[in-house]
Motif scaffolding. Structure first.
Motif, PDB file in Angstrom:
ATOM      1  N   UNK A 163       5.269  -6.184   7.783  1.00 32.68           N
ATOM      2  CA  UNK A 163       4.914  -4.780   8.039  1.00 32.68           C
ATOM      3  C   UNK A 163       6.167  -3.900   8.077  1.00 32.68           C
ATOM      4  N   UNK A 210       0.448  -6.226  14.291  1.00 33.79           N
ATOM      5  CA  UNK A 210      -0.752  -6.175  13.459  1.00 33.79           C
ATOM      6  C   UNK A 210      -1.857  -7.090  13.977  1.00 33.79           C
ATOM      7  N   UNK A 247       7.436  -3.409   4.570  1.00 37.01           N
ATOM      8  CA  UNK A 247       6.605  -2.423   3.863  1.00 37.01           C
ATOM      9  C   UNK A 247       6.925  -1.019   4.341  1.00 37.01           C
ATOM     10  N   UNK A 248       7.112  -0.891   5.642  1.00 36.81           N
ATOM     11  CA  UNK A 248       7.451   0.419   6.195  1.00 36.81           C
ATOM     12  C   UNK A 248       8.768   0.921   5.621  1.00 36.81           C
ATOM     13  N   UNK A 302      -2.195   2.526   7.254  1.00 28.49           N
ATOM     14  CA  UNK A 302      -3.599   2.385   7.576  1.00 28.49           C
ATOM     15  C   UNK A 302      -3.849   1.423   8.732  1.00 28.49           C
ATOM     16  N   UNK A 321      -3.748  -2.634  12.765  1.00 25.80           N
ATOM     17  CA  UNK A 321      -2.850  -2.043  11.763  1.00 25.80           C
ATOM     18  C   UNK A 321      -2.754  -2.986  10.575  1.00 25.80           C
ATOM     19  N   UNK A 328      -1.294  -1.721   7.322  1.00 29.86           N
ATOM     20  CA  UNK A 328      -0.192  -1.292   6.455  1.00 29.86           C
ATOM     21  C   UNK A 328       0.520  -0.154   7.170  1.00 29.86           C
ATOM     22  N   UNK A 355       0.876  -1.163   0.000  1.00 29.25           N
ATOM     23  CA  UNK A 355       0.000   0.000   0.000  1.00 29.25           C
ATOM     24  C   UNK A 355       0.918   1.219   0.000  1.00 29.25           C
TER      25      UNK A 355
END
Lengths: 475, 529
Positions: free
Chosen positions: A365, B202, A368-369, B220, B215, B217, A172
């Motif tokens: 995550x 997450x 992605x970060x 978001x 969480x 992403x 995203x």
């Protein structure tokens, strides 16, 4: 003499042991070093006294002392170095609780390694860059076994296979999505999901020799006209250098209206194979006519074509950014122009390089970060673009290299290389058809019609009814 | 068992083993067993069935050999046998195993991995809210989130508590330009990396059951619900959003209407790969022509390399030949350079336009054969390259074999009045073939499958015009099948590849068996002399 060496060795060994035992290593080493130096001094003083008493013995002793001193000094520096290494290693291991592993190719790995330190210091997350030569082959085997990286670098045409296998986590990009060239984001979108973050694009450009040709031709007829005149006057061996690969010929084929797969809203449509489309046949006929007229070579070869352009033998060549270095080194004066047109504008294939996140990683995550917060920034994108010799996929990073600007302009209308797995069935037969056309063994229509049928049979696989037996086998 | 074994060790094989010796052996065996069990259990747990079975079998074999007295001599070969099992037999078994699965692109994961991947997916139900988030944590390691919705509302969220609207929140620190507080009570603001470093972040539910968010992403957090659930009893995956059930069909989770979930898994597909291969377009291609060339290529390669190698060896068999050692060493050079490099160099030399061969030919006699374009010239070029690569081998073998032929046979022959040709034909050749015959067969088998030279030199080209499948004039079976099965199709299919490998193995094995029959004939000739 042996004695001194022995003592020095013992001291050095003891120090190394002390170092290895850890604790406050630096201090221990320093203390030990001091002691050694003191001892060495003492030894020297003693031996000097002896030297005053007995000349010959003194000379020998002095020499011995010197050697011993050297040995001691050497031991000290070695021990210090060892201590430093231990400390360094300890720092590396201790500092980061979590870290991100990236697989990168040999061009990208050094840049990312350079960035690693800054990133680690700023965010307290480790960054391990591993240089892997054949990522496309290694990743699908390593990832399911739990040995894969968190992030890998890949070309967009592999995302289809990987994503369908569940190996890539969707991304995203949030607000940053708008900062990438739309065509590059499209290329990394598979079945509606964004599965990678682009950083560079690559496509062919139309190279022309500025010594032989003043202004670049705008149509293919003009290319033949200008090139043909040069052949006639003896300034060129052929009108245009073709490499023989269909990838490199694609801008010519699209100019005549040829295509590989028809496009629908969902992307490329594997049921619509355009290898035997009218435009493709027209392009084939164009090539065949000019081979027969002696304006295009009848044995096409990638290396030969590039050499002939670089030596000024042939005025035109369609080449990609990967050939920029060799063309520059050759010193041939060149320019990069928009592709000539015929029925319509010529379009090259577009390849997009990007990062993707391993879906089986434990740090999805975090990975992605890393991509959206750290890599998708102007600074990092600029560094990636500068060393890669490719136009950046990040809009804000405009290249200052005029060649890359020209190549980027040529890529504005480029067609993303189909990422659907059926593309694998196309290359062989498509290339063979053009080989037969260039050899003059078959007419363009026959060769491409047959090539198209071969491709459809391969895509259909066993579903195709067996109508032809082995009658075709006699020569 | 152990007691018996102990007794065997004590009384066995004449050289009575001391007790300590026995203990050491048993401890070592125990250690090996413990390692093997640990390794096998891990392999089973991770879903690597064939590897686990292989380890278990090897461990069982080691125990058997060490504990059973009759197996004593085998012990000395144990290491070799284990290595052979690991590097030769296991890969073969694995290939056979894979041939019956759909392992390949789209089916790379194991079933548990596939379920795990699919059930990770979450969705925002209708009316659910999504926010951008900022993370905080206190010294105890508890997290809090500052949420901002699209229409500008802000909330403070703690795990298990109802969302607190920004206006009611207490203990807020200084607000930054976007209205996000620097701290909340004893909670300090974190950057995205600090939050994302927690692998469990997450899964934490911020807020109450009614309004809680997770969480999903770096940008978001949303009111997420799991999208899929795996029903172990029925072995189906249910879509919790739409209610559709997916059942596993040949490694794909498939709904009644044919929809499939992304991420299939490796599944047993029986003989599918074999039937697919035999029904594939490959068999509509010019197979007969390819097989004829395949045999011709292998035969002429062996014949030419053997003939040249023997001729050179024969010439240098004369110890009087001046400088024979040096010349022979030079002649070995093609054998010492990796064939990969040699083939690529020859490819360059045969280039019709810029290659050194054609440049020389056109300068000297004014011809420039189209080596890579003409089918017959391409075949000849390949045989020349293979001759260059192969003759030193036979030169070596023949030099040795020639020296082994007793000189008195020739003496007797010349007394009987045999000329040089008769001596060669009646004495040298039959005796030589006894030694070299099996190697000729091996060489034939090697060349029958010599993918490297065909592919590196010319990639099977030039293409056959009008062929119903892609095929080239110099394609041999393996390069032809490679092009159709691997370079084409739906990405990488290891299962299909393994099946084809097995079929080709059977073909080559049959050919080799037939040829060994012939070499037996040669042996009889040898015995008769």
């Amino acid at each position: 003499m042996k004695n001194y060496f022995f003592k020095a060795a013992v001291v050095a060994l003891a120090m190394i042991v002390l170092v290895a035992c850890g604790g406050d290593t630096q201090q221990v080493v320093e203390e030990a070093a001091q002691q050694v130096e003191e001892a060495a001094q003492q030894v020297q003083e003693n031996s000097e006294e002896i030297a005053e008493q007995v000349d010959q013995a003194a000379a020998e002793a002095e020499q011995a002392v010197e050697e011993a001193q050297e040995a001691v000094e050497e031991a000290v520096t070695e021990a210090e170095e060892a201590a430093e290494e231990v400390v360094d290693e300890a720092e590396e291991v201790m500092e980061f609780e979590t870290s991100i592993t990236i697989w990168a190719d040999d061009t990208r790995a050094p840049i990312l390694s350079e960035l690693a330190e800054g990133f680690q210091n700023e965010y307290g997350v480790g960054l391990v860059v591993e240089q892997v030569a054949d990522i496309n082959d290694q990743f699908p085997i390593a990832a399911p076994a739990g040995e894969g990286p968190d992030i890998l670098i890949l070309a967009h045409d592999r995302i289809g296979g990987f994503y369908a296998s569940g190996l890539l986590a969707p991304l995203d990009l949030g607000d940053t999505a708008g900062e990438f060239l739309p065509v590059s984001v499209d290329a990394f979108t598979y079945e509606g999901d964004l599965v990678g973050m682009p950083y560079a694009i690559e496509n062919l450009g139309f190279f022309y020799n500025t010594d032989l040709v003043e202004t670049a031709p705008t149509t293919w007829d003009e290319v033949i006209e200008v090139g043909g005149a040069l052949v006639e006057s003896g300034d060129a061996t052929y009108a245009i250098a073709l490499t023989g690969t269909t990838y490199d010929m694609f801008p010519l084929q699209t100019a005549f209206g040829g295509y590989v797969f028809g496009q629908s809203e969902a992307g490329y449509d594997p049921s619509d194979v355009g290898i035997d489309s009218e435009g493709m046949i027209a392009a084939g006929e164009f090539v065949q006519t000019n081979v027969e007229a002696g304006l295009i070579s009848d044995s096409l070869d990638w290396d030969t074509a590039h050499v002939q352009f670089e030596t000024g033998e042939i005025p035109f060549l369609m080449a990609g950014p990967w050939a920029l270095d060799r063309i520059r080194e050759a010193g041939v004066p060149y320019g990069i122009a928009p592709f000539p047109t015929a029925e319509k504008e010529g379009q090259p294939f577009l390849g997009v390089q990007g990062f993707a996140v391993n879906a089986l990683s434990e740090n999805v995550l975090l990975a992605q970060t890393f991509l959206t917060e750290f890599v998708a920034t102007e600074d990092v994108m600029r560094q990636l673009a500068e060393s890669g010799n490719r136009p950046s996929a990040f809009a804000a990073v405009a290249s200052e290299d005029p060649d890359l600007v020209s190549l980027g302009d040529a890529g504005v209308n480029a067609l993303p290389m189909p990422a659907i797995p059926e593309m694998g069935s196309v290359w062989g037969s498509w290339g063979d058809a053009f080989t037969l056309i260039v050899n003059g063994e078959q007419s363009a229509e026959d060769a491409l019609t047959n090539g198209g049928e071969q491709i459809r049979a391969l895509i259909a696989g066993e579903e195709l009814p067996e109508e032809e037996g082995e009658e075709e086998t006699d020569e | 068992m152990a007691v018996q074994a102990l007794k065997r060790f004590e009384t066995g094989d004449g050289q009575s083993a001391t007790l300590s010796n026995v203990v050491i052996r048993l401890v070592l065996l125990l250690a090996i067993d413990a390692f093997a069990i640990w390794f096998a259990v891990r392999a089973f747990g991770e879903g690597y069935l064939p590897l686990g079975i292989a380890i278990a079998l090897i461990a069982a074999g080691v125990n058997y050999v060490i504990l059973v007295k009759e197996m004593y001599p085998i012990r000395w070969m144990l290491l070799g046998l284990i290595l052979m099992a690991m590097f030769s037999i296991y890969p073969i078994l694995l290939t056979v195993f894979v041939a019956f699965t759909n392992y390949g692109d789209g089916h790379l994961l194991t079933k548990p991995q596939s379920i795990e991947q699919i059930t990770k997916a979450r969705f925002v139900p209708e009316g659910g809210s999504a926010y951008t988030w900022t993370g905080y944590s206190n010294e105890a390691g508890d997290y809090a989130l500052w949420l901002q919705s699209e229409n500008g509302d802000s909330f403070l969220a703690f795990p298990g508590q109802t969302l607190i609207p920004a206006a009611e929140a207490t203990g807020l620190g200084e607000l930054d330009s976007e209205g996000i507080p620097e701290s909340v009570g004893d909670y300090e603001r974190l950057n995205a990396f600090q939050v994302a470093s927690d692998q469990n972040i997450s899964t934490i539910q911020f807020g109450s059951e009614l309004d809680g968010v997770q969480i999903r992403s770096p940008q978001e957090a949303a009111q997420l619900q799991p999208k899929f659930a795996y029903d172990e009893a029925n072995d189906i995956i249910n879509d919790l959003e739409t209610g559709v059930s997916y059942t596993p069909v040949e490694g794909r989770w498939t709904a009644a209407n044919g929809d499939e979930l992304t991420a299939g898994f490796r599944a047993n597909v029986g003989l599918d790969n074999f039937t697919r291969f035999f029904q594939s377009p490959a068999f509509r291609g010019p197979l007969v022509r390819i097989i004829i060339w395949n045999f011709a290529f292998a035969f002429f390669s062996v014949f030419a390399t053997f003939a040249l190698g023997l001729a050179i060896a024969y010439v240098f068999n004369d110890p009087e030949f001046p400088g024979r050692k040096i010349i022979q060493s030079f002649l070995l050079i093609p054998y010492t350079i990796p064939s990969l490099i040699t083939i690529l160099i020859w490819r360059g030399m045969f280039n019709p336009q810029v290659g050194v061969i054609n440049r020389t030919l056109s300068d000297l006699i004014g011809i420039a054969p189209a080596w890579t374009v003409d089918p017959w010239l391409a075949k000849i070029a390949i045989l020349i390259v293979n001759l260059w690569l192969g003759y030193p081998y036979f030169m070596l073998i023949c030099s040795g074999a020639l020296q082994a032929i007793p000189g008195d046979l020739y003496e007797a022959a010349s007394i009987d009045g045999a000329n040089a040709w008769q001596q060669f034909y009646k004495i040298t050749l039959p005796l030589l073939l006894v030694a070299v015959g099996p190697l000729l067969v091996a060489s034939f088998t090697f060349n029958f499958n010599n993918f490297n030279i065909i592919f590196l030199f010319i990639e099977g080209g030039p293409p056959i015009a009008g062929s119903p499948t892609r095929a080239g004039h110099t394609d041999i079976l393996i390069s032809y099948v490679y092009n159709l099965a691997f370079a084409a199709g739906r990405g990488k299919e290891y299962g299909l590849g393994a099946a084809i490998t097995i079929v080709i193995f059977v073909v080559v094995a049959v050919i080799t068996l037939f040829q060994f029959r012939y070499t037996k004939m040669w042996e009889e000739v040898g015995e008769g002399v």
